[in-house]
Design an enzyme around this catalytic site. Structure first.
Site: not given
Length: 156
Positions: A111, A127
């Site tokens: 991330d 995401d």
């Protein structure tokens, strides 16, 4: 351009961004783009959205292909009648595949987008695909599906 090519390109974009984060950003830790508002921050997520179900890698390795197979089945059987719903499922499929690749390859999901102003969990391109896809599919299912299903039944 076929939808399969578009999905592959979306996954490639996700993986390219994550590769950069894994190889370059991980060394730096964080890059403030707008100080205290938006940073690029390297995070290894061993869970799901919002870091829930930490260290449940095998659960995700089993469930993700099942969910992806279900989406492919629904699309193949033409159970979704509008582009809104189909695009939503394509986005979910691309995002699920992008994060699955990370889990298989690294054992975690990379991330990097860090909105600090609102203390939002750090996330990635895959995401974004999943969240947008779920929103589009919910819109389709709640607003369009029943109407279009009735039209489809009348045409049979």
């Amino acid at each position: 351009m076929s939808i399969a090519i578009v999905i592959v390109l979306m996954i490639a974009l996700d993986q390219a961004v994550k590769y950069w984060a894994f190889t370059k950003l991980s060394v730096l830790g964080t890059i403030p783009l707008i100080d205290t508002v938006f940073h690029l921050t390297y995070v290894e997520n061993h869970g799901a959205a919002f870091s829930i179900l930490q260290n449940q890698r095998w659960l995700f390795l089993i469930l993700t292909p099942i969910i992806m197979s279900g989406i492919i089945f629904v699309l193949y059987k033409k159970m979704v009648y509008a582009k809104t719903g189909k695009i939503g499922l394509y986005l979910i499929l691309a995002g699920a595949m992008g994060n699955l690749i990370d889990r298989v390859w690294h054992g975690f999901v990379v991330d990097l987008f860090d909105f600090r102003l609102i203390h939002f969990p750090v996330f990635n391109v895959a995401d974004i695909y999943v969240v947008c896809g779920v929103a589009l599919f919910f819109y389709y299912y709640l607003i369009q599906h029943d109407k279009l299903a009735k039209v489809e039944q009348q045409n049979d």
